[in-house]
Write a protein that holds these residues in place. Sequence first.
Motif, mmCIF file in Angstrom:
data_model
loop_
_atom_site.group_PDB
_atom_site.id
_atom_site.type_symbol
_atom_site.label_atom_id
_atom_site.label_comp_id
_atom_site.label_asym_id
_atom_site.label_seq_id
_atom_site.Cartn_x
_atom_site.Cartn_y
_atom_site.Cartn_z
ATOM 1 N N GLU A 285 -9.665 5.836 18.226
ATOM 2 C CA GLU A 285 -9.306 4.421 18.305
ATOM 3 C C GLU A 285 -7.785 4.298 18.345
ATOM 4 O O GLU A 285 -7.140 3.892 17.380
ATOM 5 C CB GLU A 285 -9.893 3.654 17.113
ATOM 6 C CG GLU A 285 -11.396 3.599 17.087
ATOM 7 C CD GLU A 285 -11.970 2.704 18.179
ATOM 8 O OE1 GLU A 285 -11.217 1.898 18.758
ATOM 9 O OE2 GLU A 285 -13.172 2.823 18.440
ATOM 10 N N PHE A 286 -7.198 4.665 19.498
ATOM 11 C CA PHE A 286 -5.746 4.754 19.599
ATOM 12 C C PHE A 286 -5.060 3.390 19.497
ATOM 13 O O PHE A 286 -3.938 3.308 18.996
ATOM 14 C CB PHE A 286 -5.346 5.482 20.874
ATOM 15 C CG PHE A 286 -5.860 6.896 20.895
ATOM 16 C CD1 PHE A 286 -5.396 7.821 19.979
ATOM 17 C CD2 PHE A 286 -6.825 7.287 21.804
ATOM 18 C CE1 PHE A 286 -5.871 9.125 19.970
ATOM 19 C CE2 PHE A 286 -7.304 8.580 21.807
ATOM 20 C CZ PHE A 286 -6.829 9.508 20.891
ATOM 21 N N ASP A 287 -5.711 2.340 19.933
ATOM 22 C CA ASP A 287 -5.105 1.009 19.770
ATOM 23 C C ASP A 287 -4.985 0.642 18.292
ATOM 24 O O ASP A 287 -3.997 0.048 17.864
ATOM 25 C CB ASP A 287 -5.903 -0.055 20.524
ATOM 26 C CG ASP A 287 -5.726 0.045 22.024
ATOM 27 O OD1 ASP A 287 -4.663 0.548 22.460
ATOM 28 O OD2 ASP A 287 -6.628 -0.378 22.768
ATOM 29 N N ARG A 288 -5.990 1.008 17.515
ATOM 30 C CA ARG A 288 -5.925 0.750 16.074
ATOM 31 C C ARG A 288 -4.848 1.611 15.420
ATOM 32 O O ARG A 288 -4.163 1.158 14.497
ATOM 33 C CB ARG A 288 -7.274 1.029 15.417
ATOM 34 C CG ARG A 288 -8.316 0.006 15.761
ATOM 35 C CD ARG A 288 -9.583 0.268 15.013
ATOM 36 N NE ARG A 288 -10.621 -0.637 15.452
ATOM 37 C CZ ARG A 288 -11.888 -0.492 15.123
ATOM 38 N NH1 ARG A 288 -12.276 0.510 14.363
ATOM 39 N NH2 ARG A 288 -12.782 -1.355 15.552
ATOM 40 N N THR B 43 -1.671 6.837 5.946
ATOM 41 C CA THR B 43 -1.907 8.083 6.684
ATOM 42 C C THR B 43 -3.390 8.446 6.709
ATOM 43 O O THR B 43 -3.888 8.939 7.715
ATOM 44 C CB THR B 43 -1.073 9.241 6.117
ATOM 45 O OG1 THR B 43 -1.345 9.394 4.728
ATOM 46 C CG2 THR B 43 0.399 9.011 6.331
ATOM 47 N N GLY B 44 -4.090 8.196 5.626
ATOM 48 C CA GLY B 44 -5.532 8.452 5.608
ATOM 49 C C GLY B 44 -6.274 7.579 6.612
ATOM 50 O O GLY B 44 -7.168 8.053 7.329
ATOM 51 N N TYR B 45 -5.908 6.311 6.651
ATOM 52 C CA TYR B 45 -6.536 5.383 7.594
ATOM 53 C C TYR B 45 -6.192 5.763 9.033
ATOM 54 O O TYR B 45 -7.044 5.742 9.921
ATOM 55 C CB TYR B 45 -6.093 3.960 7.264
ATOM 56 C CG TYR B 45 -6.841 2.861 7.981
ATOM 57 C CD1 TYR B 45 -8.069 3.083 8.615
ATOM 58 C CD2 TYR B 45 -6.328 1.575 8.009
ATOM 59 C CE1 TYR B 45 -8.735 2.050 9.264
ATOM 60 C CE2 TYR B 45 -6.988 0.545 8.652
ATOM 61 C CZ TYR B 45 -8.187 0.793 9.280
ATOM 62 O OH TYR B 45 -8.841 -0.228 9.935
ATOM 63 N N ILE B 46 -4.953 6.162 9.258
ATOM 64 C CA ILE B 46 -4.538 6.589 10.601
ATOM 65 C C ILE B 46 -5.314 7.833 11.026
ATOM 66 O O ILE B 46 -5.787 7.914 12.167
ATOM 67 C CB ILE B 46 -3.013 6.828 10.641
ATOM 68 C CG1 ILE B 46 -2.283 5.477 10.576
ATOM 69 C CG2 ILE B 46 -2.602 7.621 11.877
ATOM 70 C CD1 ILE B 46 -0.791 5.587 10.313
ATOM 71 N N GLU B 47 -5.460 8.796 10.127
ATOM 72 C CA GLU B 47 -6.236 10.000 10.443
ATOM 73 C C GLU B 47 -7.680 9.656 10.795
ATOM 74 O O GLU B 47 -8.258 10.227 11.728
ATOM 75 C CB GLU B 47 -6.192 10.970 9.269
ATOM 76 C CG GLU B 47 -4.854 11.628 9.081
ATOM 77 C CD GLU B 47 -4.765 12.440 7.802
ATOM 78 O OE1 GLU B 47 -5.811 12.650 7.137
ATOM 79 O OE2 GLU B 47 -3.649 12.853 7.469
ATOM 80 N N LEU B 48 -8.285 8.730 10.064
ATOM 81 C CA LEU B 48 -9.652 8.303 10.351
ATOM 82 C C LEU B 48 -9.746 7.700 11.748
ATOM 83 O O LEU B 48 -10.627 8.069 12.537
ATOM 84 C CB LEU B 48 -10.122 7.285 9.309
ATOM 85 C CG LEU B 48 -11.467 6.610 9.609
ATOM 86 C CD1 LEU B 48 -12.605 7.611 9.543
ATOM 87 C CD2 LEU B 48 -11.688 5.447 8.660
ATOM 88 N N GLU B 49 -8.837 6.801 12.070
ATOM 89 C CA GLU B 49 -8.861 6.165 13.392
ATOM 90 C C GLU B 49 -8.580 7.180 14.500
ATOM 91 O O GLU B 49 -9.125 7.068 15.601
ATOM 92 C CB GLU B 49 -7.862 5.009 13.452
ATOM 93 C CG GLU B 49 -8.188 3.854 12.527
ATOM 94 C CD GLU B 49 -9.494 3.131 12.847
ATOM 95 O OE1 GLU B 49 -10.141 3.418 13.867
ATOM 96 O OE2 GLU B 49 -9.867 2.251 12.053
ATOM 97 N N PRO C 256 0.830 -1.199 0.000
ATOM 98 C CA PRO C 256 0.000 0.000 0.000
ATOM 99 C C PRO C 256 0.868 1.253 0.000
ATOM 100 O O PRO C 256 1.993 1.238 0.467
ATOM 101 C CB PRO C 256 -0.795 -0.104 1.297
ATOM 102 C CG PRO C 256 -0.482 -1.412 1.886
ATOM 103 C CD PRO C 256 0.675 -1.997 1.176
ATOM 104 N N LYS C 257 0.326 2.331 -0.489
ATOM 105 C CA LYS C 257 1.039 3.607 -0.534
ATOM 106 C C LYS C 257 0.968 4.288 0.835
ATOM 107 O O LYS C 257 0.016 4.074 1.593
ATOM 108 C CB LYS C 257 0.417 4.519 -1.584
ATOM 109 C CG LYS C 257 0.386 3.924 -2.970
ATOM 110 C CD LYS C 257 1.760 3.883 -3.569
ATOM 111 C CE LYS C 257 1.720 3.345 -4.977
ATOM 112 N NZ LYS C 257 2.882 2.645 -5.351
ATOM 113 N N PRO C 258 1.961 5.123 1.152
ATOM 114 C CA PRO C 258 1.944 5.840 2.431
ATOM 115 C C PRO C 258 0.668 6.666 2.628
ATOM 116 O O PRO C 258 0.153 6.770 3.735
ATOM 117 C CB PRO C 258 3.169 6.745 2.350
ATOM 118 C CG PRO C 258 4.091 6.055 1.427
ATOM 119 C CD PRO C 258 3.201 5.360 0.421
#
Length: 102
Positions: free
Chosen positions: A20-23, A9-15, A3-5
């Motif tokens: 959802e800090f564990d995610r 980063t988009g998924y991390i921003e959503l979480e 996957p691309k960075p």
Amino acid sequence: MCPKPKLFTGYIELEMRLREFDRVRTLYEKFLTVSLVFSFNAPKLTHQYDPSLSSAWIQWTQVEGAVEDFERVRAIFELAVTQSLDMPEIVWKVQLLRPRQG
């Protein structure tokens, strides 16, 4: 194919928005760390993604700092400096300039 960075980063921003800090931790671990992959022949080390991205290591420490897990911040910096980073001087600078807490 990795996957691309931007996807990470988009998924991390959503979480992060969902608190959802564990995610978020799991995503950074998959994004940056090396894992042991077993095959029928022999185990081998492979990168799950790219541990050389200095900016991602710094962002991970910022997330942990925001939730006040300063021991984890220290541990992430220690792990980051053992990697072949694209810009190690940036990681060192952020580590040296961060406030000492915890």
